[in-house]
Design an enzyme around this catalytic site. Structure first.
Site, PDB file in Angstrom:
ATOM      1  N   LYS A  59       0.824  -1.023   0.055  1.00  0.00           N
ATOM      2  CA  LYS A  59       0.028   0.059   0.024  1.00  0.00           C
ATOM      3  C   LYS A  59       0.736   1.031   0.063  1.00  0.00           C
ATOM      4  O   LYS A  59       1.506   1.374   0.907  1.00  0.00           O
ATOM      5  CB  LYS A  59      -0.876   0.115   1.076  1.00  0.00           C
ATOM      6  CG  LYS A  59      -1.947   0.973   0.954  1.00  0.00           C
ATOM      7  CD  LYS A  59      -2.995   1.401   2.263  1.00  0.00           C
ATOM      8  CE  LYS A  59      -2.268   2.594   3.150  1.00  0.00           C
ATOM      9  NZ  LYS A  59      -2.178   4.060   2.317  1.00  0.00           N
TER      10      LYS A  59
ATOM     11  N   GLU B 269      10.507   1.195   9.913  1.00  0.00           N
ATOM     12  CA  GLU B 269      11.475   2.238   9.765  1.00  0.00           C
ATOM     13  C   GLU B 269      10.739   3.321   9.958  1.00  0.00           C
ATOM     14  O   GLU B 269       9.953   3.998   9.102  1.00  0.00           O
ATOM     15  CB  GLU B 269      11.985   1.906   8.137  1.00  0.00           C
ATOM     16  CG  GLU B 269      13.205   2.938   7.951  1.00  0.00           C
ATOM     17  CD  GLU B 269      12.928   4.255   7.331  1.00  0.00           C
ATOM     18  OE1 GLU B 269      12.964   5.343   7.979  1.00  0.00           O
ATOM     19  OE2 GLU B 269      13.016   4.266   6.236  1.00  0.00           O
TER      20      GLU B 269
ATOM     21  N   CYS C 180      13.737  10.783   5.832  1.00  0.00           N
ATOM     22  CA  CYS C 180      13.712  10.260   7.337  1.00  0.00           C
ATOM     23  C   CYS C 180      15.233  10.615   8.064  1.00  0.00           C
ATOM     24  O   CYS C 180      15.028  10.849   9.386  1.00  0.00           O
ATOM     25  CB  CYS C 180      13.184   8.770   7.415  1.00  0.00           C
ATOM     26  SG  CYS C 180      11.790   8.266   6.547  1.00  0.00           S
TER      27      CYS C 180
ATOM     28  N   GLU D 212      10.682  16.283  14.734  1.00  0.00           N
ATOM     29  CA  GLU D 212      11.140  15.997  13.231  1.00  0.00           C
ATOM     30  C   GLU D 212      10.242  16.753  12.393  1.00  0.00           C
ATOM     31  O   GLU D 212       9.058  16.684  12.485  1.00  0.00           O
ATOM     32  CB  GLU D 212      10.867  14.362  12.936  1.00  0.00           C
ATOM     33  CG  GLU D 212      11.358  14.413  11.215  1.00  0.00           C
ATOM     34  CD  GLU D 212      11.433  12.760  10.881  1.00  0.00           C
ATOM     35  OE1 GLU D 212      10.991  11.932  11.487  1.00  0.00           O
ATOM     36  OE2 GLU D 212      12.233  12.684   9.589  1.00  0.00           O
TER      37      GLU D 212
END
Lengths: 152, 503
Positions: free
Chosen positions: B178, B253, B287, B390
């Site tokens: 997905k 992750e 990331c 972040e």
């Protein structure tokens, strides 16, 4: 940390309360693609370091200790709704909307002009059309430095 | 009518509900096309197809070399269609055509080829020497898990798709993938290549749709045996909870707030480029971006000047133009999130020394509000929110330090541990620092160099497990120990006396 909610956010959470049979929870989470963001989950275990930082439509909003420390006292963002797709597992995405954090309770100052970022060269000036896929095409050639770059 | 349909059981199909959603070019907000919107029922349909293909189909039983041949064919087809995929990726995600051409498409093909190689080279049976229970013989057999779900984010849609599907399929699993709703086009396009590569129906299934329904189903459905996810830390926690219902192994992750340490002996020219590349590549929507630059005080002012000067030369604009360095953020919402953090930074730290807003003007058809200028905050304390959370945008925090110990302490003062860098002329010194960083990858005198041959993953809240490398292959297999006792008489079964000598 205190997290408030807009009227629309309250409506969205209430709507999901109608659609889901389990207990709803909002948790403020961190990291990666959505930055710090709210997640509306069904039958979610908030975890040992989470505490309530607000409520919306009868649903408790939790935040981890890590975030509560960053937003001490009554500081905190506001739960809003954006009419965009999102990839999280947050259940309101089935309505085609996404809860988001907006506002900080803090004021931003004027925009700086310390360095100018040039716009890319306008070698093409595509116009709006009903079929932008066909209108907007790749422009230019790859830079020579990258031409020799090959993945093994 | 969907322009981009779901790929289930080897065929392109509409969603069961017939619903679609519009995917747009974030540079212009103009529609690219309609995408079939999978809901829970469609996810279950895809899972069922993958289940049948695994339980009743040939795929898990093929020799590794045959599965490898299919994956290599897929890589070959991707490369043959590279320009089409790169253009679609760039338009759908807002990433530059440079990134799509030189990172996304070749990186995806490279992942397919690497895991094809794993399927050939990694034995699925290892004879074990020296049994502790002679005369027994033992071997370990490596087997696929079954149905593997992969959920991938918006930043590297095609690449991440192949990071998930390649090891899963190479190891003999079947897969349901997905992609993110913002960027589902290229993943769905992979279906046509899978058909051409003659990958059996049901082995690879691709659905697009809301995470709240389709994603939840993938993570919780009992017919799914393993889940791999790249994305938000909070979603990772949610996936762990949903997967726990049937004890599915998960690979996660997740987020990062990586530190790029610039030592006083660094080549400032290269180090500045490493910091800028490490932060602003793909608008910081990576990331492991090095969004905290820890800079030694003795070089701080000179280094900051270099950063500002060069940040000003990064060209923002049409992502389909090879001369553009930064396209739009993936969405207006993401640009607004960046704006919110910049406002926080102004309050906590002061004015950024560059950037801090959307660009003033771009070509007429570009929506400037969806773009953001490279933004640098200096003199940042690591406890500031912009240094801890972040942002996933083009925002760099420059943090001064005096000693190597202090740099390590600051770098490790994060809930994350995904990437990081050390810039130094003294590799021995840099390695000593790298060894102390609590993070999954460290680049010395470089940044962002990820390759399928090397493991990638996070410490702390940046994730569980490693993708890529041989480790990234092994997580898609499970070990089965087979013990054979060749004895023909009772002498070989003395251990039964642990229960009773009378049995």
């Amino acid at each position: 940390m205190r997290v408030s909610a807009s009227a629309r956010a309250a409506e969205v959470v209430a709507a999901m309360g109608e659609r889901r049979t389990g207990t709803l929870t909002v948790t403020i989470g961190t990291g990666c693609c959505e930055s710090t963001a709210p997640f509306l989950y069904e039958d979610f275990w908030p975890g040992p370091d989470q505490e309530a930082v607000g409520e919306v439509s009868g649903v408790t909003i939790y935040a981890p200790e890590y975030l509560r420390r960053l937003y001490p006292g009554d500081q905190g963002p506001r739960l809003e709704v954006v009419d965009e797709l999102a990839e999280s597992l947050s259940v309101e995405t089935e309505l085609g909307v996404r809860l988001a954090l907006r506002g900080t309770g803090l004021d931003s100052t004027d925009e700086p002009q310390a360095c100018e970022v040039p716009a890319a060269p306008r070698r093409s000036a595509p116009t709006r059309s009903a079929h932008p896929v066909a209108e907007r095409t790749v422009v230019g050639r790859p830079p020579p430095e990258l031409e020799g770059l090959r993945f093994r | 009518m969907a322009d981009f349909k779901l790929f289930i059981n080897g065929e392109y199909v509409d969603s069961a509900s017939g619903e679609t959603f519009t995917t747009t070019d974030p540079a212009t907000d103009q529609p690219i096309g309609e995408v079939a919107k999978a809901d829970r029922e469609d996810a279950a349909r895809a899972i069922s197809a993958a289940r049948t293909a695994f339980d009743d189909g040939p795929w898990p039983h093929l020799p590794g070399s045959e599965r490898a041949a299919k994956l290599n064919k897929l890589a070959e087809l991707l490369e043959a269609n590279a320009e089409r995929f790169a253009e679609a990726e760039s338009r759908d995600s807002g990433g530059t055509i440079k990134k799509a051409t030189f990172a996304d498409v070749p990186g995806a093909a490279s992942a397919l080829r690497w895991f094809a190689r794993m399927a050939i080279e990694q034995p699925d049976r290892i004879e074990l020497e020296g049994s502790p229970f002679p005369p027994s013989k033992n071997y370990v057999r490596y087997e696929p898990h079954g149905v593997c779900a992969g959920i991938v984010p918006f930043n590297f849609p095609l690449l991440m798709a192949c990071w998930k599907l390649a090891p899963a399929l190479a190891a003999g699993n079947t897969s349901v993938l997905k992609p993110a709703s913002y960027t589902s086009v290229t993943a769905l396009m992979l279906g046509e290549l899978a058909q051409e590569a003659d990958i059996p129906p049901g082995v690879l299934n691709i659905i697009a749709g809301p995470g709240g329904t389709a994603g939840e189903e993938l993570a919780s459905n009992p017919m799914v045996d393993k889940v791999a996810f790249t994305g938000s830390t909070e979603v990772g926690r949610r996936i762990m909870q949903l997967a726990s219902g049937t004890i599915k192994p998960v690979t996660l992750e997740l987020g990062g707030k990586s530190a790029n340490i610039v030592l006083d002996d660094a080549d400032l020219d290269i180090a500045a480029a490493c910091v800028l590349f490490g932060t602003f590549f793909h608008n910081g929507q990576v990331c492991e971006s090095g969004t905290r630059a820890l800079v030694h005080k003795s070089i701080y002012d000179d280094f900051v000047s270099l950063l500002v000067d060069r940040a000003g030369k990064i060209a923002i604009g049409n992502q389909l133009d090879f001369d553009t360095d930064l396209g739009p953020m993936v969405s207006r919402a993401q640009a607004e999130t960046v704006e919110r953090y910049v406002a926080l930074g102004r309050e906590e730290v002061g004015e950024p020394i560059c950037g801090g807003s959307a660009p003033d003007a771009l070509a007429d058809d570009l929506v400037t509000a969806n773009f953001y200028r490279p933004t640098i905050f200096t003199g940042v304390d690591n406890s500031a929110r912009i240094a801890q959370e972040e942002i996933f945008g083009p925002v760099l925090c420059v943090i001064p330090f005096e000693t190597d110990d202090e740099a390590v302490a600051i770098a490790n003062d994060s809930i994350y541990g995904l990437g990081g860098g050390v810039q130094s002329a003294n590799v021995e010194r840099a390695e000593a620092i790298a060894d102390r960083l609590q993070t999954g990858t460290v680049w010395i005198n470089d940044y962002h160099m990820i390759t399928p041959e090397r493991p990638f993953g996070g410490y702390k809240q940046s994730g569980i497990g490693r993708e890529l490398g041989t480790a990234g292959y092994d997580i898609y297999r499970q070990a089965k120990h087979v013990h054979t006792n060749p004895s023909t008489g009772r002498d070989g079964y003395m251990h039964f006396a642990a229960l009773s000598a009378n049995i």
